[in-house]
Motif scaffolding. Structure first.
Motif, PDB file in Angstrom:
ATOM      1  N   PHE A  84       0.831  -1.205   0.000  1.00 56.61           N
ATOM      2  CA  PHE A  84       0.000   0.000   0.000  1.00 56.61           C
ATOM      3  C   PHE A  84       0.865   1.254   0.000  1.00 56.61           C
ATOM      4  O   PHE A  84       0.606   2.208  -0.729  1.00 56.61           O
ATOM      5  CB  PHE A  84      -0.916   0.006   1.231  1.00 56.61           C
ATOM      6  N   LEU A  85       1.899   1.236   0.819  1.00 58.74           N
ATOM      7  CA  LEU A  85       2.766   2.408   0.943  1.00 58.74           C
ATOM      8  C   LEU A  85       3.505   2.680  -0.362  1.00 58.74           C
ATOM      9  O   LEU A  85       3.573   3.826  -0.823  1.00 58.74           O
ATOM     10  CB  LEU A  85       3.762   2.188   2.088  1.00 58.74           C
ATOM     11  N   VAL A  86       4.050   1.635  -0.970  1.00 59.89           N
ATOM     12  CA  VAL A  86       4.742   1.793  -2.246  1.00 59.89           C
ATOM     13  C   VAL A  86       3.769   2.273  -3.327  1.00 59.89           C
ATOM     14  O   VAL A  86       4.108   3.125  -4.156  1.00 59.89           O
ATOM     15  CB  VAL A  86       5.414   0.474  -2.683  1.00 59.89           C
ATOM     16  N   GLY A  87       2.545   1.749  -3.304  1.00 63.13           N
ATOM     17  CA  GLY A  87       1.546   2.180  -4.275  1.00 63.13           C
ATOM     18  C   GLY A  87       1.224   3.662  -4.157  1.00 63.13           C
ATOM     19  O   GLY A  87       1.140   4.377  -5.166  1.00 63.13           O
ATOM     20  N   LEU A  88       1.054   4.147  -2.938  1.00 66.29           N
ATOM     21  CA  LEU A  88       0.761   5.562  -2.730  1.00 66.29           C
ATOM     22  C   LEU A  88       1.937   6.447  -3.134  1.00 66.29           C
ATOM     23  O   LEU A  88       1.748   7.534  -3.692  1.00 66.29           O
ATOM     24  CB  LEU A  88       0.399   5.807  -1.262  1.00 66.29           C
ATOM     25  N   GLN A  89       3.141   5.986  -2.867  1.00 68.76           N
ATOM     26  CA  GLN A  89       4.320   6.747  -3.266  1.00 68.76           C
ATOM     27  C   GLN A  89       4.448   6.792  -4.787  1.00 68.76           C
ATOM     28  O   GLN A  89       4.827   7.816  -5.359  1.00 68.76           O
ATOM     29  CB  GLN A  89       5.564   6.137  -2.631  1.00 68.76           C
ATOM     30  N   ALA A  90       4.120   5.669  -5.445  1.00 68.62           N
ATOM     31  CA  ALA A  90       4.159   5.634  -6.907  1.00 68.62           C
ATOM     32  C   ALA A  90       3.107   6.569  -7.500  1.00 68.62           C
ATOM     33  O   ALA A  90       3.332   7.226  -8.519  1.00 68.62           O
ATOM     34  CB  ALA A  90       3.948   4.213  -7.405  1.00 68.62           C
ATOM     35  N   GLU A  91       1.950   6.632  -6.852  1.00 72.01           N
ATOM     36  CA  GLU A  91       0.889   7.529  -7.319  1.00 72.01           C
ATOM     37  C   GLU A  91       1.349   8.978  -7.244  1.00 72.01           C
ATOM     38  O   GLU A  91       1.097   9.779  -8.146  1.00 72.01           O
ATOM     39  CB  GLU A  91      -0.364   7.325  -6.473  1.00 72.01           C
TER      40      GLU A  91
END
Length: 217
Positions: free
Chosen positions: A132-139
């Motif tokens: 989730f954290l990596v996904g939000l950072q990628a966004e």
């Protein structure tokens, strides 16, 4: 672990190192068996058999070294070999995100592929909040599109699921989300994330300290 290394029995990349010591006995056994067979055959046939085995091992080593030489390729190959592994899928998704960051690229297709791997990793093994954290950072940094319920599932995981030891990385990740030039997480959402973690019954004293410090900053 006495069954051989990952080239004989496919093992997840994180666990191959556990077979280095046990594989000594396996290699000695195979060497003795090969020597016995070659001795019985004798002559050129025995030499050809040994040469064939050595050639096969050499090719396997070369292929393996090629994968290890490229972190992204290695992570993707391992994810394909172990589709049910949370960590293998997470490493694949994270590797694609890191590659995009290094290339300063916002390629939509790579972004969708990265999110797909991250989604596959959620809830599997001990991988929980990291995807989730990596996904939000990628966004935020790469303009990657996330599913509409991504944040709600993240909050649910933070409030009730397994949490990483110490939570130092998660605390730093929350701070990073608050400092990106292209903000995709509001202060209200960040506060929601923090409160969810603090309500988690699995939260220990060290983790609580890291989260409170991060929250105060």
């Amino acid at each position: 672990h006495t069954r051989g290394r990952g080239r004989i029995v496919e093992l997840e990349l994180h666990f191959e190192h556990r077979n280095y010591l046990p594989m000594i006995g396996f290699c000695m056994m195979m060497g003795a068996a090969l020597r016995n067979i070659a001795g019985r055959i004798g002559g050129k046939k025995g030499f050809a058999l040994c040469s064939f085995v050595i050639l096969g091992l050499g090719i396997t080593t070369a292929v393996r070294a090629a994968h290890w030489g490229d972190p992204v390729s290695f992570a993707l190959v391992e994810a394909e070999k172990h589709p049910e592994s949370g960590r293998a899928n997470f490493d694949a998704g994270r590797s694609l995100v890191v590659m995009m960051l290094r290339m300063s690229s916002e390629e939509p297709e790579i972004g969708r592929r990265a999110v797909s791997y991250l989604e596959k990793s959620i809830g599997k093994s001990m991988v929980t909040v990291e995807p989730f954290l990596v996904g939000l950072q990628a966004e935020a940094q790469l303009n990657v599109s996330l599913p509409g319920d991504f944040r709600d599932r993240f909050v649910a995981q933070l409030a009730t699921g397994y949490l990483p030891n110490g939570l130092y990385g998660l605390a730093q990740g929350f701070l990073a989300l608050s400092r990106f030039e292209r903000r995709n997480v509001s202060n209200e959402e960040l506060e929601r994330f923090y409160l969810a973690v603090l309500k988690n019954p699995r939260l220990d004293g060290v983790g609580r300290g890291h989260m409170l410090t991060s929250y105060s900053i």
